[in-house]
Design an enzyme around this catalytic site. Structure first.
Site, short mmCIF file in Angstrom:
data_model
loop_
_atom_site.label_atom_id
_atom_site.label_comp_id
_atom_site.label_asym_id
_atom_site.label_seq_id
_atom_site.Cartn_x
_atom_site.Cartn_y
_atom_site.Cartn_z
N GLY A 62 6.84 -2.66 2.70
CA GLY A 62 6.49 -4.05 2.93
C GLY A 62 7.59 -4.97 2.44
N GLY A 63 7.20 -6.26 2.27
CA GLY A 63 8.18 -7.26 1.89
C GLY A 63 8.82 -6.94 0.55
N GLY A 108 9.43 -3.93 -0.72
CA GLY A 108 10.25 -2.73 -0.74
C GLY A 108 9.45 -1.53 -0.27
N VAL A 139 7.24 2.24 -1.32
CA VAL A 139 6.56 3.03 -2.34
C VAL A 139 6.51 4.48 -1.87
CG1 VAL A 139 4.47 3.34 -3.69
CG2 VAL A 139 5.15 1.06 -3.01
N LYS A 187 8.16 3.05 -6.98
CA LYS A 187 8.33 1.79 -6.26
C LYS A 187 9.81 1.41 -6.24
CE LYS A 187 6.76 -2.98 -6.87
NZ LYS A 187 5.87 -3.81 -7.67
N ASP A 245 -0.87 -13.25 -9.93
CA ASP A 245 -0.99 -12.95 -8.50
C ASP A 245 -2.19 -12.03 -8.28
OD1 ASP A 245 -0.44 -12.97 -5.83
OD2 ASP A 245 1.29 -11.62 -5.96
#
Ligand SMILES: *[C@@H]1O[C@H](CO)[C@@H](O)[C@H](O)[C@H]1NC(C)=O
Ligand SMILES: *[C@@H]1O[C@H](CO)[C@@H](O)[C@H](O)[C@H]1NC(C)=O
Ligand SMILES: *[C@@H]1O[C@H](CO)[C@@H](O)[C@H](O)[C@H]1NC(C)=O
Ligand SMILES: *[C@@H]1O[C@H](CO)[C@@H](O)[C@H](O)[C@H]1NC(C)=O
Ligand SMILES: *[C@@H]1O[C@H](CO)[C@@H](O)[C@H](O)[C@H]1NC(C)=O
Length: 672
Positions: free
Chosen positions: A411-412, A414, A416, A431, A526
């Site tokens: 994803g944005g 990086g 996994v 990650k 977040d």
């Protein structure tokens, strides 16, 4: 003066050469016969052996045998280190005719021990008697003045057969075959029998046999009741220097003392009189010749362990960790970098204080290492090193995991990967963030924050690797993926109310722990379903601390707003002041999503989040939106209480929002 000294040193040289050649007179002796090596004290030919150790070699067949015997005694091994010889000795036998008369026999004796250097190894041989109706025995060590019994040792056994079918292959326990251990100090293989009436057994057992044999090699077969009388059996002999002296006595008689090598030692023989020689610890070779014992280079020999830096020395070796590294046992446990002060601080539990800077040098050699060091520094290594709960991985330790078919997410942020560290059974999630200079700070932040928390509802950071362009994080692997995926995946798995409440209560516990149970509280920053991971038992684990912050004066003001629209506290967007209540707001949204199974972008949800509705209407709205899958099952009271909590969390007045600990407690009580 100069010439004299040259002359003197020349003479010394000649003298040394002469001495060396006298010390190695055995050089002229054959070193082997066939493929059997012959080492002093054994030897072939005059001057090559110590008295009693003569070997004769049949060079056309390449077989060595003991000298002085009445019949050839072939040798298959002469071992200096174990003071052992392996030979073949004939069996003793006697055969009978139909009138029960013994018509031929042999006592097996071949005078193999003429000079008395050998003993039959009691540890490795047995005496075996084969026959039907016989008693076989050996006698050894003639001793005068003992009346009728003329020997010091008698040992043997009796074998009997009821009929021709009695004996069985593999069984040597008195039926057709018997065997017995022998005492030490047996000097020969001379056997004797006591005869019984053989008439009934002549058909299948016309002879009796008795012999010494390597106990590991011989197995009885019924066919042996009829074996060739010329058979020989493998026997293991212990040899020693048997001048009638013990070590202590022999050392005093320098001329005959056999352990002539430097770094050699004397040991009294364990089987019979006399002594044997060994090379001292750390040396190997032949102690019976001058300079025969040489240093063992333990560093090149895999038998000697060393996980650190190995240094050989005469007679021993040293195995140490390089400076800056330590290991409780460098022989067996790999060296690790020292973190002494950090370890003390953490184990001493002086929490709350900022960790005092410790300089830790990692010795990096070569260009590649320097590059890795540069990355390490750039990636916040010097800060992270202080956090010693975190394991610092080497690049090559993680490389096997970072393969395309191990990738479980992308994803944005990086990528996994899921995989296994060496020697570990539990999988890890690795990650690998995207290359982004702005993210570098976030990264160090994440590592430091993660290192400070240990809770079952917070995903555990195992370590990281800083020696790469993009720092890589290693987490415990949480198998069920994120709450976001579970709630909104295309094939929605059923989620009952209890499970949802449990997920809610435990996530709240994780956050509450961060807010109020550690010395320096941490705000997540977040909170959203995508950052709540679920393990195989659906126990939630809060993850992604990239945007978290520790509460310190002024530092919770941020100029750049990070976080996710929809979940973000509107108050924070306005003021830029992030507080624990901002996390509470986001968690309220998560709860809403959890019980409605609608995405935050859903217009119904969005409507509830807007500020136009009063508390009562909002509460009613929440209850109306409850996922039909659970609404029928729970009591209306539960949904009222949940709606109450959600609406309070979403209150635009920061002060009226409950604390995370309060939320956690109330959710927990709903579970009961
Ligand atoms: C010597 O050679 C024979 C066969 O030629 C072999 O069976 C035996 O194992 C060898 N012994 C050693 C000590 O190498
Ligand atoms: C060597 O062995 C062979 C075969 O057993 C025999 O014929 C020969 O005579 C032996 N040689 C000596 C010198 O003993
Ligand atoms: C002993 O031998 C006799 C005669 O061969 C036989 O009849 C008997 O069964 C045998 N006994 C055992 C115990 O084997
Ligand atoms: C030996 O045993 C047989 C019977 O098995 C018998 O006939 C014979 O007389 C015995 N011999 C002696 C010397 O006892
Ligand atoms: C045993 O060896 C001797 C001489 O070495 C020989 O005369 C005899 O025939 C041999 N016996 C058998 C049964 O092979």
């Amino acid at each position: 003066m100069g010439t004299t000294s040259i002359l003197v040193s020349f003479l010394l040289l000649v003298l040394a050469a002469a001495m060396a050649s006298s010390a190695t007179t055995h050089d002229a002796c054959p070193a082997s016969c066939g493929n059997i090596s012959i080492e002093y004290p054994f030897g072939i030919g005059p001057g090559c052996f110590r008295n009693g150790f003569e070997i004769i070699c049949n060079s056309s067949t390449g077989t060595p045998s003991l000298a002085g015997t009445t019949q050839l005694v072939p040798v298959s091994l002469l071992n200096i280190k174990t003071a052992e010889a392996r030979v073949k000795l004939p069996v003793a036998w006697e055969c009978f005719d139909s009138s029960n008369k013994m018509y031929a026999s042999s006592d097996g004796d071949v005078h193999f021990n003429r000079d008395d250097v050998y003993r039959i190894s009691n540890a490795h041989n047995q005496l075996v008697v084969i026959g039907c109706n016989t008693l076989g025995y050996t006698q050894s060590q003639q001793s005068e003045g003992n009346g009728y019994y003329r020997y010091a040792y008698y040992t043997g056994c009796m074998s009997f057969c009821n009929n021709s079918g009695s004996a069985a292959d593999g069984a040597c326990a008195g039926v057709g075959c018997c065997r017995v251990d022998i005492p030490p100090d047996v000097t020969n293989n001379n056997m004797a029998f006591t005869e019984y009436n053989h008439t009934a057994v002549l058909g299948f057992a016309p002879c009796d046999y008795a012999f010494l044999v390597d106990r590991d090699i011989y197995t009885f077969h019924t066919a042996d009741l009829n074996m060739n009388v010329n058979t020989t059996m493998p026997v293991r002999l212990d040899w020693a220097i048997r001048d009638g002296l013990t070590c202590d006595e022999a050392k005093k008689k320098a001329r005959s003392y056999a352990c002539v090598s430097t770094n050699s030692e004397c040991r009294d023989s364990s089987n019979g009189p006399g002594y044997v020689c060994d090379c001292s610890k750390g040396y190997q070779g032949n102690p019976y010749i001058a300079d025969g014992c040489t240093d063992i280079n333990e560093c090149e020999d895999k038998e000697y362990p060393c996980r650190g830096i190995c240094e050989n020395a005469p007679g021993y070796y040293e195995c140490k960790c390089p400076s800056g590294y330590h290991s409780a046992d460098p022989l067996n446990i790999p060296c690790n970098p020292n973190f002494p002060l950090a370890a003390k601080i953490v184990t001493g539990g002086i929490g709350g204080l900022f960790i005092i800077a410790i300089v830790v040098f990692i010795f990096l050699l070569g260009k590649e290492k320097r590059k890795m060091k540069e990355f390490f520094r750039k990636n916040g290594g010097p800060i992270i090193e202080k956090v010693n709960k975190i394991k610092l991985f080497k690049r090559e330790e993680l490389e096997p995991i970072l393969k395309t078919n191990n990738r479980i997410g992308q994803g944005g942020f990086g990528e996994v990967y899921m995989g296994y560290l060496r020697d570990e059974i539990r999988p890890v999630a690795v990650k690998k963030p995207k290359i982004d200079v702005k993210l570098a700070n976030q990264f160090a932040n994440e590592v430091i924050i993660q290192s400070r928390v240990l809770h079952k509802n917070i995903v555990n950071l195992i370590g990281c690797c800083l020696e790469v362009d993009v720092p890589i994080l290693v987490y415990e692997y949480v198998s069920n993926g994120s709450l976001d995926k579970i709630l909104h995946d295309s094939h929605r798995m059923p989620l009952d109310l209890d499970l949802r409440l449990q997920i809610a209560a435990q996530s709240a516990k994780g956050l509450a722990y961060m807010h109020s149970e550690i010395t320096t509280p941490i705000l997540h920053g977040d909170v959203k379903p995508a950052n709540i991971l679920l393990d195989e038992d659906f126990v939630p684990k809060i993850s992604d601390f990239g945007t978290s912050r520790m509460i310190t004066i002024e530092e919770n003001y941020t100029s750049t707003i990070i976080g996710n629209w929809g979940y973000m506290d509107p108050e924070y967007v306005q003021t830029g002041l992030y507080t624990s209540k901002s996390d509470v707001y986001s968690f309220g949204v998560v709860l809403l999503e959890l019980i409605t199974r609608k995405k935050v972008l859903d217009p119904d949800i969005n409507n509830l989040l807007g500020n136009s509705l009063d508390t009562y209407t909002k509460k009613k709205g929440v209850i109306e939106l409850v996922d039909p899958e659970v609404s029928a099952k729970g009591s209306i009271g539960i949904f009222h209480s949940l709606a109450e909590i959600i609406v309070q969390c979403l209150n635009l007045d920061v002060d009226l929002r409950p604390e995370m600990a309060d939320v956690a407690e109330r959710l927990q009580s709903l579970l009961k």
